[in-house]
Design a protein around this motif. Sequence first.
Motif, PDB file in Angstrom:
ATOM      1  N   GLY A  82      35.319 -37.362  22.488  1.00 45.06           N
ATOM      2  CA  GLY A  82      34.167 -36.296  22.619  1.00 45.06           C
ATOM      3  C   GLY A  82      33.290 -36.605  23.907  1.00 45.06           C
ATOM      4  N   THR A  83      32.679 -35.532  24.258  1.00 45.46           N
ATOM      5  CA  THR A  83      31.920 -35.509  25.515  1.00 45.46           C
ATOM      6  C   THR A  83      30.454 -35.584  24.989  1.00 45.46           C
ATOM      7  N   ASN A  84      29.655 -36.635  25.570  1.00 42.15           N
ATOM      8  CA  ASN A  84      28.252 -36.827  25.120  1.00 42.15           C
ATOM      9  C   ASN A  84      27.334 -36.034  25.874  1.00 42.15           C
ATOM     10  N   ALA A  85      25.928 -36.150  25.611  1.00 40.58           N
ATOM     11  CA  ALA A  85      25.174 -35.347  26.280  1.00 40.58           C
ATOM     12  C   ALA A  85      24.963 -35.558  27.548  1.00 40.58           C
ATOM     13  N   PRO A  89      32.846 -38.065  28.961  1.00 39.24           N
ATOM     14  CA  PRO A  89      33.904 -38.241  27.871  1.00 39.24           C
ATOM     15  C   PRO A  89      34.132 -39.857  27.322  1.00 39.24           C
ATOM     16  N   GLN A  90      34.201 -39.715  26.143  1.00 39.16           N
ATOM     17  CA  GLN A  90      34.011 -40.997  25.437  1.00 39.16           C
ATOM     18  C   GLN A  90      35.151 -41.248  24.415  1.00 39.16           C
ATOM     19  N   LEU A 345      39.945 -24.423  30.424  1.00 38.87           N
ATOM     20  CA  LEU A 345      38.447 -24.649  29.966  1.00 38.87           C
ATOM     21  C   LEU A 345      37.939 -25.853  29.250  1.00 38.87           C
ATOM     22  N   ALA A 346      39.109 -26.560  28.785  1.00 34.67           N
ATOM     23  CA  ALA A 346      38.696 -27.800  27.910  1.00 34.67           C
ATOM     24  C   ALA A 346      39.986 -28.552  27.646  1.00 34.67           C
ATOM     25  N   ASP A 376      35.105 -31.256  35.308  1.00 34.19           N
ATOM     26  CA  ASP A 376      34.048 -30.520  34.796  1.00 34.19           C
ATOM     27  C   ASP A 376      34.304 -29.957  33.563  1.00 34.19           C
ATOM     28  N   ILE A 377      35.638 -30.367  32.925  1.00 34.71           N
ATOM     29  CA  ILE A 377      35.945 -29.532  31.631  1.00 34.71           C
ATOM     30  C   ILE A 377      35.501 -30.596  30.497  1.00 34.71           C
TER      31      ILE A 377
END
Length: 416
Positions: A82-85, A89-90, A345-346, A376-377
């Motif tokens: 996932g991508t954190n705050a 990405p992690q 987009l992702a 940036d995605i």
Amino acid sequence: MLQLFKGSKTSPLVRTALSQQPSLEQAVAELTQQLAGIGQMDLALVFASSSYASDLPRLLPLLQKQLRCSHWLGACGGGVIGTNAAAAPQEIENGPAISLTLMRLPGAQLSPFQINLNQLPDLDGPREPWMEAVGADPEAGGAMLIWIDPASSGINDLISGLDYGYPAMAKLGGLAGQHSANHGGLFFADQVCSGAVGCVISGAYSLDPVVAQGCRPIGPVFEVAQAQRNVLLELRQGDALQNPLAALQGLIGELPSSDRELLRNALFVGLGKENFAMPNPSAPQVSPFLVRNLMGMDPRLGAIAVADRLRIGQQLQFQVRDGNSSRQELKDLLLLQQQRAEQPLAALLFACLGRGQGLYGEANVDVGLCRELFPDIPVAGLFCNGEIGPVAGSTQMHGYTASWAFLVASPKPTET
């Protein structure tokens, strides 16, 4: 058949959130805080680690109290991506983690589906029952996300049937993680379920597949001269015939010491899905080989058992796996993806549990390579017990693989 859903008419948006809170309620609160004010969305992808196994039935109802989205689906896995705050990405390989991705896709056609693997259509029958099970039009194009519960029977039949019903459609996903709770590991609507779940994305958007199998070839390309089911008995190279162990032993003497050491624990077999001319080795290539485990050897016969059925005339090449090779292969494939006119987009990643720190010796290598080329995605996904992705035009179940799905705008039809 499920009703076809058309995406909203506003601007496209993809947002992700990641939480590692050990309490389910705290994790949901953190996720919804990161996504506050996002408004109505079209598709939610939820990936949760097996640390929450007993609480999984409560996850979607809790999220749906706070966030508005038309369709919800996903899976539980051995680890979460996932991508954190902080927008980093992690790859969370151990411990509790939930990744949530929300998509607003104007002009998209979304067809979510749930399939009972105990009631699959006949592979020898017409295509229509497979199309009815999914609920999407094969002529509409697009691509398919799919996750399968590992306790299900008929997994290979399902994959073959989906290729039968949707031969031109890329299918990407994986097997969900195993857990000890008395329910499945898949998410659909507001329920936890078994079998298979997925979604066809077509219309204005689709998915580009990038399948990195994590191996590099060694030695020449052989041809299968004799085999019984999955047991390789004889190889051909030009006019010469030899048993596979003899071929392997001859190859070992020509390898550098570093590769000879790899053969002890990281030897695989690459099977050609179709015969081909050898490409330019200096240019990045999508491998025409399907990498399979080597299951055992019989020194008496010189035979090798492979984790797939073999056919006479099939091309075969031995493969080795290490962190450096896997890193370079993925970078080359991502560079090819970067050359597309439309930026994604992702990115969704479905990775083997054998990758990550166990392969590279450090965390976040796969997602880090993606972020280098696509700064940036958002990135999200799951560590799976088997990864689904296409090789040479057919869908395969993989191991040790990174199966990527890049969300992209579909090419606009050319005017005539």
